[in-house]
Design a protein around this motif. Sequence first.
Motif, short mmCIF file in Angstrom:
data_model
loop_
_atom_site.label_atom_id
_atom_site.label_comp_id
_atom_site.label_asym_id
_atom_site.label_seq_id
_atom_site.Cartn_x
_atom_site.Cartn_y
_atom_site.Cartn_z
N ASN A 284 0.84 -1.19 0.00
CA ASN A 284 0.00 0.00 0.00
C ASN A 284 0.88 1.24 0.00
OD1 ASN A 284 -1.38 -2.32 1.42
ND2 ASN A 284 -3.12 -0.96 1.15
N HIS A 285 0.47 2.25 -0.78
CA HIS A 285 1.21 3.50 -0.88
C HIS A 285 0.78 4.44 0.26
CE1 HIS A 285 3.63 6.52 -2.65
NE2 HIS A 285 3.38 6.30 -3.92
N ALA A 286 1.51 5.52 0.40
CA ALA A 286 1.13 6.54 1.38
C ALA A 286 -0.01 7.41 0.87
CB ALA A 286 2.33 7.42 1.74
N GLU A 287 -0.27 7.37 -0.43
CA GLU A 287 -1.43 8.06 -0.99
C GLU A 287 -2.67 7.20 -0.77
OE1 GLU A 287 -2.52 10.39 -5.06
OE2 GLU A 287 -1.85 8.34 -5.26
N LYS A 288 -3.79 7.84 -0.50
CA LYS A 288 -5.01 7.10 -0.22
C LYS A 288 -5.38 6.20 -1.38
CE LYS A 288 -9.75 7.58 1.40
NZ LYS A 288 -10.85 8.49 1.80
N ASP A 289 -5.60 4.92 -1.09
CA ASP A 289 -6.03 3.92 -2.06
C ASP A 289 -5.02 3.69 -3.18
OD1 ASP A 289 -8.36 3.53 -0.59
OD2 ASP A 289 -9.43 5.09 -1.71
N GLY A 290 -3.77 4.10 -2.98
CA GLY A 290 -2.71 3.83 -3.94
C GLY A 290 -1.87 2.65 -3.47
N TYR A 291 -1.16 2.04 -4.42
CA TYR A 291 -0.28 0.91 -4.13
C TYR A 291 1.02 1.10 -4.90
CZ TYR A 291 -4.59 -1.24 -2.43
OH TYR A 291 -5.75 -1.49 -1.75
N TYR A 292 1.99 0.23 -4.64
CA TYR A 292 3.18 0.25 -5.48
C TYR A 292 3.79 -1.14 -5.58
CZ TYR A 292 5.89 0.73 -1.06
OH TYR A 292 6.42 0.57 0.19
N ILE A 293 4.39 -1.39 -6.73
CA ILE A 293 5.16 -2.61 -6.98
C ILE A 293 6.61 -2.28 -6.70
CG2 ILE A 293 5.81 -4.31 -8.73
CD1 ILE A 293 3.29 -3.39 -10.30
N MET A 294 7.33 -3.18 -6.06
CA MET A 294 8.72 -2.89 -5.72
C MET A 294 9.59 -4.12 -5.85
SD MET A 294 10.24 -1.18 -2.23
CE MET A 294 10.40 -2.70 -1.29
N GLY A 295 10.72 -3.95 -6.55
CA GLY A 295 11.74 -4.98 -6.62
C GLY A 295 13.00 -4.49 -5.94
N VAL A 296 13.78 -5.41 -5.38
CA VAL A 296 14.95 -5.04 -4.58
C VAL A 296 16.19 -5.81 -5.04
CG1 VAL A 296 15.96 -4.99 -2.27
CG2 VAL A 296 13.52 -4.54 -2.56
N THR A 297 17.28 -5.08 -5.25
CA THR A 297 18.60 -5.66 -5.44
C THR A 297 19.36 -5.46 -4.13
OG1 THR A 297 18.68 -5.27 -7.82
CG2 THR A 297 20.80 -5.43 -6.68
N LEU A 298 19.73 -6.53 -3.47
CA LEU A 298 20.29 -6.41 -2.12
C LEU A 298 21.60 -5.63 -2.09
CD1 LEU A 298 19.63 -9.88 -0.47
CD2 LEU A 298 18.44 -7.73 -0.07
N ALA A 299 22.49 -5.91 -3.04
CA ALA A 299 23.81 -5.26 -3.05
C ALA A 299 23.96 -4.43 -4.31
CB ALA A 299 24.93 -6.29 -2.94
N ALA A 300 23.33 -3.27 -4.33
CA ALA A 300 23.43 -2.36 -5.48
C ALA A 300 24.65 -1.46 -5.27
CB ALA A 300 22.14 -1.56 -5.63
N GLY A 301 24.45 -0.32 -4.62
CA GLY A 301 25.60 0.53 -4.31
C GLY A 301 26.64 -0.19 -3.48
#
Length: 498
Positions: A284-301
């Motif tokens: 869930n996003h911080a905007e009302k009724d919004g969402y987000y998809i998120m992918g993560v690379t553990l060791a980027a920087g």
Amino acid sequence: MSYVIGIDLGTSAVKSVLVDREGRVTGEHSESYPLMRPKPGYSEQNPEDWVKGTLVSLNRLVEKTGVRPAEIDGISFSGQMHGLVLVDAEGKPLRPAILWNDTRTTAQCRRIESTLGAKLIDIARNKALEGFTLPKLLWVQENEPELLDQAKLFLLPKDYVRYRLTGEYGAEYSDAAGTLLLDAASKSWSAEIAEAFNLPLSLCPPLTESFGQTGGLLPEIAEAAGLEPGTKVFAGGADNACGALGAGILGEGKTMCSIGTSGVVLSYESDKTLNLGGRAHFFNHAEKDGYYIMGVTLAAGYSLTWFKETFAAEMGFDELLAGIDRIPAGSGGLLFTPYIVGERTPHADSDIRGSFLGMDSGHTLKHFARSVLEGITFSLRESVDIVRSSGKAVTEIVSIGGGAKNADWLQMQADIFNATIIRLESEQGPALGAAMLAAYGAGWFDSLGDCAAAFIRTAGRYEPNPEQAERYEKIYALYREVYGQTQELNRRLAEFRN
């Protein structure tokens, strides 16, 4: 003049920023606090250290800027996700907080999977990973049952700090989404998940919107912070949700690439029914009724930092990366995979490790440096592809963090992602997002979108080079084969790491 304050509660420090009505950061102050690692894989903090750090940070911010307390229209928070704080009936922590990067809960993750099966993804939209809150609750249930019996509520890190500042309990949807206890679509705590593990639903705090007012500063807190009693406090958001706000990721097609120690690709989503089968995070996003998809690379920087410290410790980053534009795309047949601490998206694999493939005697330090940047960006491209597979046309990506500080890397992102890369004029990340929630909550703007339009300014655009993009497509196809080709080898090598 009127201002708002954004507080970013991180893992190593808390940062407070003072923001005016034009979105200008007119002052900031950070205070660090210790991290405790009592056993291998454990990561804990004393919740009261967060409170003390926050009060000192606010007090110093007021002193440094000379702002009058009456000019502060509101305060809000960004916070490290997933951490578990158990409080008793008097609101006192029963044990140190267990943090997002604590890895003791593998057995509890397997218990969640075997108990819930596909229902976990259907309800919470995320796989059971060690970082999430529910596995931590189950660890306490199994190892410290007497503490769970005494617990009145569990709180997330920023929500504990906000409780101490206002005396009011609460949670908001963007952080609650990272617990594995929230029904993402209905925006309510899941009785089905709680009951499956004999957890009383009363352990879960009341829910509100990220911009909802959650009380005012208590008199003794206001005095310690140098602010007025009753100063409005708003719920805030998870660090990734606030980072997205600070980058203007509000609306369909808006996508962000953040490269810090880890790397994140995050894209706005409005369809609450979207089910990615756990291939990426869905929050869930911080905007009302919004969402987000998120992918993560553990060791980027972190991959770049590791490479510099290991092979070019005497150099600064600017010196190390100077001239990589003269190395051709593909680094002369050298390919790096950034799995040096395991991987998260799309491969949730703690055993996989990084590699350099194709090394020959003609490669120089610059070839290796460029290949590290390319490997990091290829890994992030896999998350971009997941976003695109959900039906989104990702044509523009806002780049923030360390990856936005080098022009060659920004152009590389444009070519590998095959999208326009946007660099921002001023980047405060989650702290700015927290300030935006306070500004919107305080009534400065009619919407978070209007707030973003006023606060966020573009500093540059990087367009993909068609020839480079085509070349990178071929190299990326090779990159995607490396995981499958090395997975078993790395599993067998794991026994020799210690």
